[in-house]
Design a protein around this motif. Structure first.
Motif, short mmCIF file in Angstrom:
data_model
loop_
_atom_site.label_atom_id
_atom_site.label_comp_id
_atom_site.label_asym_id
_atom_site.label_seq_id
_atom_site.Cartn_x
_atom_site.Cartn_y
_atom_site.Cartn_z
N GLY A 65 14.74 9.98 13.09
CA GLY A 65 13.58 9.24 13.57
C GLY A 65 12.28 9.74 12.95
N ASP A 66 12.16 11.07 12.84
CA ASP A 66 10.95 11.64 12.23
C ASP A 66 10.83 11.23 10.77
OD1 ASP A 66 10.18 12.83 14.56
OD2 ASP A 66 10.87 14.84 14.03
N PHE A 67 11.97 11.21 10.06
CA PHE A 67 11.92 10.86 8.65
C PHE A 67 11.51 9.40 8.46
CE2 PHE A 67 13.87 9.02 4.86
CZ PHE A 67 13.35 9.85 3.87
N ILE A 68 12.08 8.52 9.27
CA ILE A 68 11.75 7.09 9.16
C ILE A 68 10.28 6.85 9.46
CG2 ILE A 68 12.18 4.81 10.16
CD1 ILE A 68 15.10 5.69 10.59
N PHE A 69 9.76 7.53 10.49
CA PHE A 69 8.33 7.38 10.81
C PHE A 69 7.47 7.91 9.67
CE2 PHE A 69 4.34 9.13 12.41
CZ PHE A 69 3.80 8.01 13.05
N ALA A 70 7.83 9.09 9.13
CA ALA A 70 7.05 9.67 8.03
C ALA A 70 7.11 8.76 6.81
CB ALA A 70 7.60 11.05 7.69
N LEU A 71 8.28 8.21 6.52
CA LEU A 71 8.43 7.33 5.37
C LEU A 71 7.59 6.07 5.54
CD1 LEU A 71 9.90 6.66 2.70
CD2 LEU A 71 11.72 5.62 4.07
N ALA A 72 7.65 5.47 6.72
CA ALA A 72 6.85 4.26 6.97
C ALA A 72 5.36 4.55 6.84
CB ALA A 72 7.17 3.71 8.36
N TRP A 73 4.93 5.69 7.36
CA TRP A 73 3.52 6.06 7.28
C TRP A 73 3.07 6.25 5.83
CZ3 TRP A 73 -0.37 6.29 10.83
CH2 TRP A 73 -1.54 6.92 10.41
N LEU A 74 3.87 6.98 5.07
CA LEU A 74 3.50 7.26 3.69
C LEU A 74 3.54 6.01 2.82
CD1 LEU A 74 5.27 10.70 3.16
CD2 LEU A 74 2.86 10.28 3.50
N VAL A 75 4.47 5.10 3.12
CA VAL A 75 4.56 3.86 2.35
C VAL A 75 3.36 2.97 2.62
CG1 VAL A 75 5.81 1.66 2.21
CG2 VAL A 75 7.06 3.81 2.05
N LEU A 76 3.08 2.72 3.89
CA LEU A 76 2.04 1.75 4.25
C LEU A 76 0.63 2.32 4.15
CD1 LEU A 76 3.81 0.12 7.33
CD2 LEU A 76 3.67 -0.77 5.01
N VAL A 77 0.45 3.51 4.70
CA VAL A 77 -0.90 4.08 4.78
C VAL A 77 -1.32 4.77 3.48
CG1 VAL A 77 -2.36 5.74 6.00
CG2 VAL A 77 -0.70 4.37 7.27
N LEU A 78 -0.40 5.54 2.89
CA LEU A 78 -0.76 6.29 1.68
C LEU A 78 -0.54 5.48 0.41
CD1 LEU A 78 -1.79 9.27 1.49
CD2 LEU A 78 -0.85 8.64 3.70
N SER A 79 0.71 5.06 0.20
CA SER A 79 1.06 4.45 -1.09
C SER A 79 0.45 3.07 -1.28
CB SER A 79 2.59 4.35 -1.22
OG SER A 79 3.16 5.63 -1.30
N ILE A 80 0.15 2.38 -0.21
CA ILE A 80 -0.48 1.06 -0.33
C ILE A 80 -1.96 1.14 0.03
CG2 ILE A 80 -0.52 -1.31 0.53
CD1 ILE A 80 2.50 -1.18 0.80
N GLY A 81 -2.27 1.67 1.22
CA GLY A 81 -3.65 1.70 1.68
C GLY A 81 -4.53 2.64 0.89
#
Length: 291
Positions: free
Chosen positions: A213-229
């Motif tokens: 669960g922690d990995f999926i949340f971290a991945l989603a955060w880094l994809v949407l907030v960091l890598s895109i935003g």
């Protein structure tokens, strides 16, 4: 003041805030994967999201030359930078030491921008960058951990290669890709970063991910907030201003991270760190003044 002008003025602060959260996301995802596996999956998902969006949004695609140049930028900014720094930390380099090396990025970027773009750099700007490095050292001093065995020539070289990558990559973006559509350009950037992740897997223990669960949340955060935003904001800031001015913002990232860690993880802030933060803020204000 119009909403557009308000958002433009707030873009640097939003970028620093978003970029600083990347360290929190990386910390959450690290126990469940190794760096190159994490980054490979992250880049594939980002490229897929951007590719689908660009197809349905009917945006302007770059020509072959611009596409290849965008891929080279991505190789440097995403692949070399994140791959080098993450690998160094995963192989024992203390985060504080890596942050000091990453702190050299604004200075390297200024030198590169002067050589390639002939940007005007005044003594006031140089003073700002120098004081910024001093303040950064004070902020990170309690976390240096220089006795750690993870500080080796190999990890130092990997971290420095990453810093060199993002420094050259941002200048290259300004020099050759200032008129490209940011959406399609960013898509090709992540395509360009993928080969380095694939080549690096054997040196990182092979592909390894536990889908917790922690990995999926971290991945989603880094994809949407960091890598895109955050990356979209970075490309926008590079397009709108001098590269050296944008580079100075990276001094503020460890400051924001230290404050976030204080509230999220209960880490203490010493008087020395607070003094360092004030020096960094003043230094960035000095460095961002127009020549």
């Amino acid at each position: 003041m119009s909403v557009k002008n308000l958002l433009t003025g707030a873009a640097p602060a939003i970028f620093v805030l978003l970029w600083s959260t990347g360290f929190v996301g990386a910390k959450m995802g690290a126990p469940s994967s190794n760096p190159f596996s994490f980054l490979l999956v992250r880049f594939v998902i980002v490229a897929a999201i951007l590719g689908i969006f660009c197809l349905f949004a009917n945006v302007r695609w770059p020509n072959r030359t611009d596409a290849l140049q965008s891929m080279l930028t991505g190789f440097l900014v995403h692949g070399a930078y994140l791959g080098g720094v993450f690998w160094a930390i995963d192989n024992g380099m203390p985060a504080g030491v890596s942050a000091i090396i990453v702190g050299l990025q604004p200075l390297i970027t200024v030198a590169t921008a002067k050589l390639i773009l002939d940007e005007s750099i005044t003594p006031r700007h140089l003073a700002g960058f120098g004081f910024g490095l001093l303040g950064l050292g004070l902020v990170l001093a309690p976390k240096l951990g220089l006795s750690n065995t993870g500080v080796s020539p190999v990890t130092i070289l990997a971290c420095f290669a990453g810093v060199l990558g993002i420094s050259i990559g941002t200048v290259y973006q300004k020099r050759f890709l200032n008129d490209i559509d940011l959406r399609t350009g960013t898509f090709y950037q992540y395509i360009g970063a993928l080969p380095l992740m694939i080549v690096g897997l054997p040196f990182d223990g092979g592909y390894y991910i536990e889908w917790t669960g922690d990995f999926i949340f971290a991945l989603a955060w880094l994809v949407l907030v960091l890598s895109i935003g955050a990356i979209s904001l970075l490309m926008l800031l590079i397009r709108q201003g001098a590269v050296s001015s944008v580079a100075s913002l990276f001094y503020l990232v460890p400051v924001a991270t230290a404050i976030e860690s204080y509230f999220l993880f209960g880490e203490t802030l010493t008087t020395l760190q607070i003094i360092g933060m004030l020096i960094v803020v003043g230094a960035v204000a000095l460095a961002r003044k127009k020549a």
